[in-house]
Write a protein that holds these residues in place. Structure first.
Motif, PDB file in Angstrom:
ATOM      1  N   THR A 713       0.833  -1.211   0.000  1.00 24.62           N
ATOM      2  CA  THR A 713       0.000   0.000   0.000  1.00 24.62           C
ATOM      3  C   THR A 713       0.867   1.259   0.000  1.00 24.62           C
ATOM      4  O   THR A 713       0.980   1.947  -1.011  1.00 24.62           O
ATOM      5  CB  THR A 713      -0.943  -0.016   1.208  1.00 24.62           C
ATOM      6  N   SER A 714       1.493   1.551   1.131  1.00 26.43           N
ATOM      7  CA  SER A 714       2.356   2.739   1.206  1.00 26.43           C
ATOM      8  C   SER A 714       3.532   2.628   0.247  1.00 26.43           C
ATOM      9  O   SER A 714       3.981   3.617  -0.329  1.00 26.43           O
ATOM     10  CB  SER A 714       2.875   2.928   2.636  1.00 26.43           C
ATOM     11  N   GLY A 715       4.031   1.404   0.073  1.00 29.80           N
ATOM     12  CA  GLY A 715       5.154   1.204  -0.833  1.00 29.80           C
ATOM     13  C   GLY A 715       4.826   1.554  -2.265  1.00 29.80           C
ATOM     14  O   GLY A 715       5.699   1.984  -3.031  1.00 29.80           O
ATOM     15  N   LYS A 716       3.552   1.404  -2.632  1.00 33.35           N
ATOM     16  CA  LYS A 716       3.170   1.760  -3.998  1.00 33.35           C
ATOM     17  C   LYS A 716       3.332   3.251  -4.237  1.00 33.35           C
ATOM     18  O   LYS A 716       3.845   3.682  -5.280  1.00 33.35           O
ATOM     19  CB  LYS A 716       1.722   1.343  -4.271  1.00 33.35           C
ATOM     20  N   GLY A 717       2.926   4.050  -3.243  1.00 34.96           N
ATOM     21  CA  GLY A 717       3.122   5.493  -3.364  1.00 34.96           C
ATOM     22  C   GLY A 717       4.591   5.863  -3.424  1.00 34.96           C
ATOM     23  O   GLY A 717       5.002   6.749  -4.176  1.00 34.96           O
ATOM     24  N   VAL A 718       5.401   5.173  -2.603  1.00 36.13           N
ATOM     25  CA  VAL A 718       6.850   5.419  -2.621  1.00 36.13           C
ATOM     26  C   VAL A 718       7.426   5.097  -3.987  1.00 36.13           C
ATOM     27  O   VAL A 718       8.213   5.874  -4.552  1.00 36.13           O
ATOM     28  CB  VAL A 718       7.548   4.577  -1.530  1.00 36.13           C
ATOM     29  N   LEU A 719       7.054   3.944  -4.535  1.00 35.74           N
ATOM     30  CA  LEU A 719       7.594   3.511  -5.823  1.00 35.74           C
ATOM     31  C   LEU A 719       7.165   4.451  -6.948  1.00 35.74           C
ATOM     32  O   LEU A 719       7.978   4.816  -7.810  1.00 35.74           O
ATOM     33  CB  LEU A 719       7.133   2.081  -6.112  1.00 35.74           C
ATOM     34  N   ILE A 720       5.894   4.860  -6.943  1.00 34.95           N
ATOM     35  CA  ILE A 720       5.413   5.773  -7.984  1.00 34.95           C
ATOM     36  C   ILE A 720       6.150   7.106  -7.914  1.00 34.95           C
ATOM     37  O   ILE A 720       6.628   7.624  -8.936  1.00 34.95           O
ATOM     38  CB  ILE A 720       3.888   6.004  -7.825  1.00 34.95           C
ATOM     39  N   THR A 721       6.258   7.647  -6.712  1.00 34.56           N
ATOM     40  CA  THR A 721       6.944   8.936  -6.552  1.00 34.56           C
ATOM     41  C   THR A 721       8.400   8.838  -6.971  1.00 34.56           C
ATOM     42  O   THR A 721       8.909   9.706  -7.691  1.00 34.56           O
ATOM     43  CB  THR A 721       6.869   9.397  -5.083  1.00 34.56           C
ATOM     44  N   ALA A 722       9.095   7.795  -6.515  1.00 36.59           N
ATOM     45  CA  ALA A 722      10.515   7.649  -6.837  1.00 36.59           C
ATOM     46  C   ALA A 722      10.724   7.486  -8.337  1.00 36.59           C
ATOM     47  O   ALA A 722      11.622   8.118  -8.924  1.00 36.59           O
ATOM     48  CB  ALA A 722      11.096   6.455  -6.087  1.00 36.59           C
ATOM     49  N   LEU A 723       9.915   6.643  -8.982  1.00 36.20           N
ATOM     50  CA  LEU A 723      10.074   6.427 -10.423  1.00 36.20           C
ATOM     51  C   LEU A 723       9.875   7.707 -11.214  1.00 36.20           C
ATOM     52  O   LEU A 723      10.657   8.033 -12.118  1.00 36.20           O
ATOM     53  CB  LEU A 723       9.087   5.355 -10.895  1.00 36.20           C
ATOM     54  N   THR A 724       8.815   8.436 -10.885  1.00 36.75           N
ATOM     55  CA  THR A 724       8.506   9.645 -11.649  1.00 36.75           C
ATOM     56  C   THR A 724       9.528  10.754 -11.401  1.00 36.75           C
ATOM     57  O   THR A 724      10.014  11.388 -12.342  1.00 36.75           O
ATOM     58  CB  THR A 724       7.096  10.148 -11.303  1.00 36.75           C
ATOM     59  N   LEU A 725       9.866  10.985 -10.129  1.00 39.38           N
ATOM     60  CA  LEU A 725      10.761  12.093  -9.806  1.00 39.38           C
ATOM     61  C   LEU A 725      12.197  11.811 -10.238  1.00 39.38           C
ATOM     62  O   LEU A 725      12.871  12.681 -10.790  1.00 39.38           O
ATOM     63  CB  LEU A 725      10.704  12.396  -8.314  1.00 39.38           C
TER      64      LEU A 725
END
Length: 794
Positions: A713-725
């Motif tokens: 759950t929280s890791g998905k937000g981390v992964l999305i943010t890291a990949l995009t930024l």
């Protein structure tokens, strides 16, 4: 979180969502006002903002810069491809440039020096007496005989041959200083560039260096910087849209970033601050923080909808309720870490600190209030913006992360992180304070500016200057033989340092005058034997001079004089070595009638900056870590929590510092803000992962299952943010300004390490060490979750 606090927070969230229309209207209205103010903020570089407050070197520079030369000097070199500079083509260009420099806005017309300036003189003796007259003023030589006379005069003048005409006589130098506070770097750069362009050609190369040119170039590339910024934002939009597949997952994080940026820039205008072009990358970093918090909320919203939330408002409510604590902790910790930068007594860093703190605190409203309010109108029916689905790939990556950290390999994860910390920590000690390479670190090594600097330093004594003041205890002290001999010995001592190309002082002038008096006999090229004789030599030199001609060597009372040192580079190590040598000489060679005062000129003020950064770097990092520990201890009511969250911060710092040491990126005034922000950035993602584990343990006691759920759950937000930024920020590497490219890479490294620590290291540490504040204990078991019913109006 205590049940009572949980209920109170739920009531506040219910109130916000129940009054979401007036809340949104208030935010829009405030944003419009701040947007009006933000549109008026100036984008410029102010050199005085880069100098430390109340530093003795800066005080000496400010006291004597109008006479001995300040830190805004421009050097223009004319170099011939064939022959020497003693021809009408070159000499006419020298005169043309000298005359045109007097019209440049902000230039100190009394500090323009060249073969064609009135201040460049020779001392001659004849039956009629001693006379001092310009070398080539007001007119040019009329024929070959006069050119030969000029050449002979230059060769016999140590103040010209070497400092202003190269030893091989194939280049000549023109210098101009600017009045501090009156220089406009953009105008100075444009006007001098136009002068240089007109002088090029006819087999003559023109090279220009100096702080006004450097910072003028930074402003020159402002358009490109804004283009890269917009392209980066565009890439961010595309990546978010690709990964989330929804418009609300793409637009809302960007709205959050834009709103917080508008509020911060509007606040900066209210505080009468300006925006330095060099810190635009820092602005992107803070915006990334806002986007990160919003992405977490959007990701959690989508999970709530998938779990069967009754309405968008209910899903938004649940998202904010569960992510409020880690989100607020991340914001407060980041703001505290940035505020610590203000402890460094440099105006630019103080301004960045205050603006950055306001910027980050604004995320409390832009992400934690605005995003849930907008999400409450999004609806629960799935509407995808495109058919490409990368979610299965994300879930597979997150599944691998969870499987790794919950298996026996979790010990290997912790061990590898420990080895990486030790190795990178040792290598990080190679990080240099100040500029780590010759030339300007702001520009690429192959830039025209740095190539010009290399060429000038090769032909002349050095384009970077530092003056050391010899301050007498009484008027006329500089005429004393002991003082002059001390200056002479000091010059020889300093010139032994390889990076010091030469020096000049009153002790160089008087022997040359005495030689002229003695019919040019080199045997008499020495200082006078008494104060009276030296006074006579000074009088002979200035008798035919104009007012101010002696200013760069001594004041009219002969009480304060300057030893000007010419440096071939201003690397941190070069400056530290020079300052240490000056202090060593002064400590072991006391003068009875005078004292040495450090230090003015560009190298002098850079020495002050480096000393402040060196002293404040460890202090700032220590205070920032203290802020982080205090925030964690207060939030989780545990001392262990503070130490636990220091792990990803220390790891990200040592790895980044070691990268900076490896790539030759120095710790200077331009990189320090990013380093300070990185302390907070290194732990933000971990807050969400760890709090997700604690949240899941409210429902059961299986730590492995809780870790897997938090990563999913929280890791998905981390992964999305890291990949995009990370992907989008790499675009900064195409900047014409090396500093921006380096800072972009540093931000990408910090984001990557932060995400990797959150997804691998922190869950593994939870599983291995079982900290009480996360998994509980027999004495302090994890509280059971309570069901908070949504308000009827939501």
């Amino acid at each position: 979180m205590k049940n009572a606090t949980f209920k109170a927070l739920a009531q506040v969230i219910d109130w916000i969502l129940r009054h979401r229309v007036p809340v949104l209207a208030a935010i829009v209205g405030f944003t419009a006002v701040m947007g009006y103010l933000a549109a008026q903020i100036e984008v410029k570089t102010v050199f005085s903002d880069l100098l430390p407050r109340n530093h003795p070197y800066v005080e000496v520079n400010n006291q004597f810069k109008q006479t001995f030369g300040g830190s805004n000097m421009v050097s223009i070199m004319l170099e011939v491809e064939q022959g020497d500079v003693f021809n009408m083509t070159v000499l006419s260009k020298v005169r043309q440039i000298t005359q045109e420099l007097q019209k440049v806005e902000g230039v100190d017309t009394y500090q323009i020096a060249s073969l064609a300036s009135k201040k460049m003189k020779e001392v001659r003796a004849s039956t009629e007496g001693i006379e001092s007259r310009p070398l080539m003023w007001p007119g040019l030589p009329k024929d070959a005989a006069e050119i030969a006379t000029l050449r002979e005069a230059v060769l016999n003048n140590p103040l010209v041959y070497g400092p202003y005409v190269s030893i091989d006589m194939r280049a000549t130098l023109i210098t101009a200083d600017f009045i501090d506070g009156a220089v406009d770097y953009v105008k100075a750069y444009r006007q001098i560039e136009e002068i240089a362009e007109r002088a090029k050609g006819d087999g003559v190369l023109v090279r220009v260096v100096g702080e006004p040119i450097l910072y003028g170039l930074v402003n020159h590339y402002l358009g490109e910087t804004l283009q890269i910024f917009m392209i980066t934002v565009g890439a961010l939009v595309v990546l978010l849209l690709l990964i989330t597949r929804t418009w609300h997952g793409t637009v809302l994080p960007l709205v959050t970033g834009v709103v917080s940026a508008i509020w911060a820039l509007g606040a900066a205008k209210l505080m009468h601050f300006h925006l330095d072009p060099l810190v635009i990358v820092v602005a992107f970093l803070i915006t990334a923080q806002a986007i990160s918090n919003s992405v977490q909320l959007v990701s959690r919203f989508d999970d709530e909808v998938a779990a069967g939330a009754s309405s968008a408002a209910a899903a938004a409510r649940a998202s904010l309720l569960n992510l409020f604590k880690p989100g607020m902790l991340a914001i407060v910790a980041d703001a505290g870490c940035v505020l610590v930068v203000a402890l460094t007594p440099i105006p630019m860093l103080e301004k960045i600190s205050y603006i950055g703190t306001v910027w980050i605190l604004s995320i409390m409203l832009s992400a934690m209030v605005l995003t849930p309010v907008l999400l409450s109108w999004c609806g629960v029916k799935k509407r995808y913006a495109h058919p490409i689905n990368v979610q299965p790939l994300l879930h597979k990556v997150l599944g691998l992360c969870a499987a790794l950290v919950t298996s026996k390999l979790r010990f290997a994860v912790v061990a590898v992180a420990g080895v990486a910390f030790v190795v990178s920590g040792i290598y990080a000690f190679k990080l240099k304070v100040g500029d780590a390479n010759p030339g300007s670190p702001i520009l690429w090594p192959d830039s025209t500016y740095n190539q010009d600097a290399t060429a000038i330093n090769h032909k002349f004594q050095g384009s970077d200057r530092m003056f050391v003041v010899v301050s007498g205890k009484k008027e006329g002290a500089l005429k004393e033989p002991a003082v002059l001999e001390g200056m002479e010995r000091f010059q020889k001592y300093m010139e032994a340092q390889p990076e010091v190309g030469g020096s000049i002082s009153l002790a160089d002038i008087l022997p040359a005058v005495k030689r002229v008096v003695r019919e040019g006999n080199a045997r008499y090229q020495e200082l006078g034997g008494s104060a009276d004789e030296n006074g006579e030599l000074v009088y002979m030199f200035v008798s035919g001079a104009d007012p101010g001609d002696m200013d760069r060597f001594a004041d009219p009372q002969a009480k304060n004089g300057a030893v000007t040192l010419f440096f071939r580079d201003h690397q941190g190590e070069t400056i530290r070595t020079a300052i240490a040598r000056v202090k060593d000489y002064v400590a072991n060679n006391k003068l009875e009638d005078a004292e040495f005062l450090l230090a003015g000129g560009l190298v002098g003020v850079l020495a002050a900056v480096n000393e402040v950064i060196l002293a404040g770097q460890i202090e700032s990092i220590a205070f920032a870590l203290l802020v982080l520990v205090a925030c964690c201890m207060f939030t989780y009511r545990s001392t262990v929590a503070g130490m636990f969250f220091m792990v990803p911060v220390l790891l990200s710092n040592t790895l980044t510092f070691s990268y900076m040491a490896w790539k030759g990126i120095g710790m200077n005034i331009n990189t320090l803000p990013v380093v300070a922000l990185g302390i907070g950035l290194g732990v933000d993602y971990s807050f969400y992962i760890v709090d997700g584990i604690r949240e899941e343990l409210h429902h059961h006691k299986d730590v492995g299952r809780a870790i897997a759920k938090s990563i999913a759950t929280s890791g998905k937000g981390v992964l999305i943010t890291a990949l995009t930024l990370v992907t989008s920020v790499v675009l900064w590497s195409f900047s014409s300004l090396r500093l921006q490219a380096d800072m972009g890479v540093l931000i990408a490294i910090w984001l990557f390490i932060s995400a990797a620590s959150a997804l691998f290291l922190m869950p593994a540490m939870v599983y291995v060490f079982r900290p009480e504040f996360i998994v509980g204990s027999k004495r302090h078991p994890v509280e059971q979750a309570i069901q908070v019913e949504p308000a009827q109006a939501v």
